[in-house]
Design an enzyme around this catalytic site. Structure first.
Site, short mmCIF file in Angstrom:
data_model
loop_
_atom_site.label_atom_id
_atom_site.label_comp_id
_atom_site.label_asym_id
_atom_site.label_seq_id
_atom_site.Cartn_x
_atom_site.Cartn_y
_atom_site.Cartn_z
N ASP A 1 -0.04 -0.13 2.21
CA ASP A 1 -0.35 -1.27 3.07
C ASP A 1 0.27 -2.54 2.50
OD1 ASP A 1 -2.20 -2.38 5.30
OD2 ASP A 1 -2.55 -3.69 3.59
N LYS B 1 2.32 -6.37 8.45
CA LYS B 1 1.57 -7.26 9.35
C LYS B 1 2.35 -8.52 9.71
CE LYS B 1 -2.46 -5.74 6.75
NZ LYS B 1 -2.06 -5.75 5.34
N TYR C 1 2.55 -11.00 1.84
CA TYR C 1 2.09 -10.56 0.50
C TYR C 1 3.15 -10.61 -0.59
CZ TYR C 1 -1.99 -8.17 2.71
OH TYR C 1 -3.12 -7.84 3.39
N HIS D 1 -1.99 -9.99 11.81
CA HIS D 1 -2.76 -10.17 10.57
C HIS D 1 -4.07 -10.94 10.81
CE1 HIS D 1 -1.97 -10.35 5.96
NE2 HIS D 1 -3.24 -10.18 6.21
#
Ligand code: A2P
Length: 317
Positions: free
Chosen positions: A49, A83, A54, A114
């Site tokens: 994920d 996302k 990120y 998200h």
């Protein structure tokens, strides 16, 4: 939607592995992420994920491609989620193409909105100013997500951090219904209402921070330290993390614990050959509920689509 051999079936008929490696952290180190992904693949993880925000898409993609080249695993054997960030709501297709370039993949298995929050393009990742907030228009963003699926850039589409009400809105107009909703979930935030709703509508639930995000800015150590979890962990001779993750998969959700530590990555995967019992489930169902990440940063009393945290979650907090 069924559960078999460590996977759940989505409405697309794809199988989502019940445990995946989470890759959200502060101060990301690319080499550390690559090593963690390689370890996770060796241990047996087949689900990863990430998100455009990120800073882990690139190292995750490099580690996966290395594994494909070395014959460790085939592309179709891994399930990769990324996302759409809040400042990409106007153009999910372009955003996903950028993510795919970062990942060095031709498609992802799952693409999620998200947050139900829209920010202008220039907004910095986590420090939003009043002028950054734009009126949210999930219907048009969802159409962009559907285009992503139609173009084959993703196998499935879904939502993250949406309340039951917001999921219901999407279901009312979706041509392609969301396959997954990813939300904060652990024994201290069990999401019973949302899970019941999702189960009725054939939407699979994934749990982010299934360990309560201990030692992260958005989580807390409270759940790890909860006496009920400690007691059950001693009873079964399992670690507290294993108890929490086993509880998650027994609820039928997929869990996405983040660790870049070899021992903890290994420990977190050892949740399949034993089970909790009725008494454990009873005790865990009585743990006092408290959401760790309230999302105050996504709320703005003057310019935000949500003036309060209660509005962001439609009272589900
Ligand atoms: P680390 O990356 O050093 O292992 P969550 O997945 O709920 O957001 O929690 C992530 C946090 O929990 C990270 O700080 C991670 O630290 C820690 N963590 C992950 N696995 C374990 C484990 N098995 N035992 C204790 N802490 C863990």
């Amino acid at each position: 939607m069924g559960i078999c051999e460590g996977t759940a079936e989505l409405h697309t008929e794809a199988k989502i592995p019940l445990i995946g490696l989470g890759t959200a952290a502060v101060n990301q180190n690319e080499e550390e992420i690559k090593a963690a992904v390689a370890t996770a693949l060796q241990v047996g993880y087949r689900h990863f994920d990430t998100a455009s925000t990120y800073n882990s898409e690139r190292p995750l993609g490099e580690a996966l491609n290395q594994a494909f080249q070395n014959g460790v695993v085939k592309r179709e054997e891994v399930f990769v989620t990324t996302k759409l960030w809040n400042n990409q709501h106007d153009d999910p297709v372009s955003a996903l193409k950028t993510s795919l370039e970062n990942l060095h993949l031709e498609y992802v298995d799952l693409y999620l909105i998200h947050w139900p929050v829209k920010l202008r393009k220039e907004a910095a990742p986590f420090h939003f100013k009043e002028e950054d907030f734009l009126p949210v228009d999930i219907k048009s963003t969802w159409q962009g997500m559907e285009q992503c699926a139609e173009l084959g850039l993703t196998k499935a589409i879904g939502l993250s951090n949406f309340s039951s009400k917001k999921i219901e809105d999407v279901l009312s107009y979706a041509k392609i219904p969301p396959a997954v909703v990813q939300v904060e979930m652990h024994p201290m935030w069990q999401q019973r209402k949302l899970r019941e709703f999702c189960s009725k509508h054939n939407v699979h639930v994934s749990a982010w921070s299934p360990l309560g995000g201990s030692h992260t800015p958005w989580g807390s150590t409270a759940i790890m330290e909860n006496p009920v979890i400690q007691e059950i962990s001693q009873k079964h001779g399992k670690t507290r993390a294993q108890v929490m993750l086993r509880w998650g998969i027994e609820q039928g959700v997929s869990v996405l614990p983040k660790s870049y530590n070899k021992n903890r990555i290994t420990e977190n995967f050892q949740i399949f050959e034993w089970s909790l019992d009725f008494e454990d489930e009873e005790k865990m169902s009585k743990i006092e509920q408290r959401k760790s990440f309230r999302g105050d940063m996504f709320v703005n009393a003057s310019t935000g689509s949500y003036k309060t945290v209660e509005e962001l979650w439609d009272g589900e907090i």
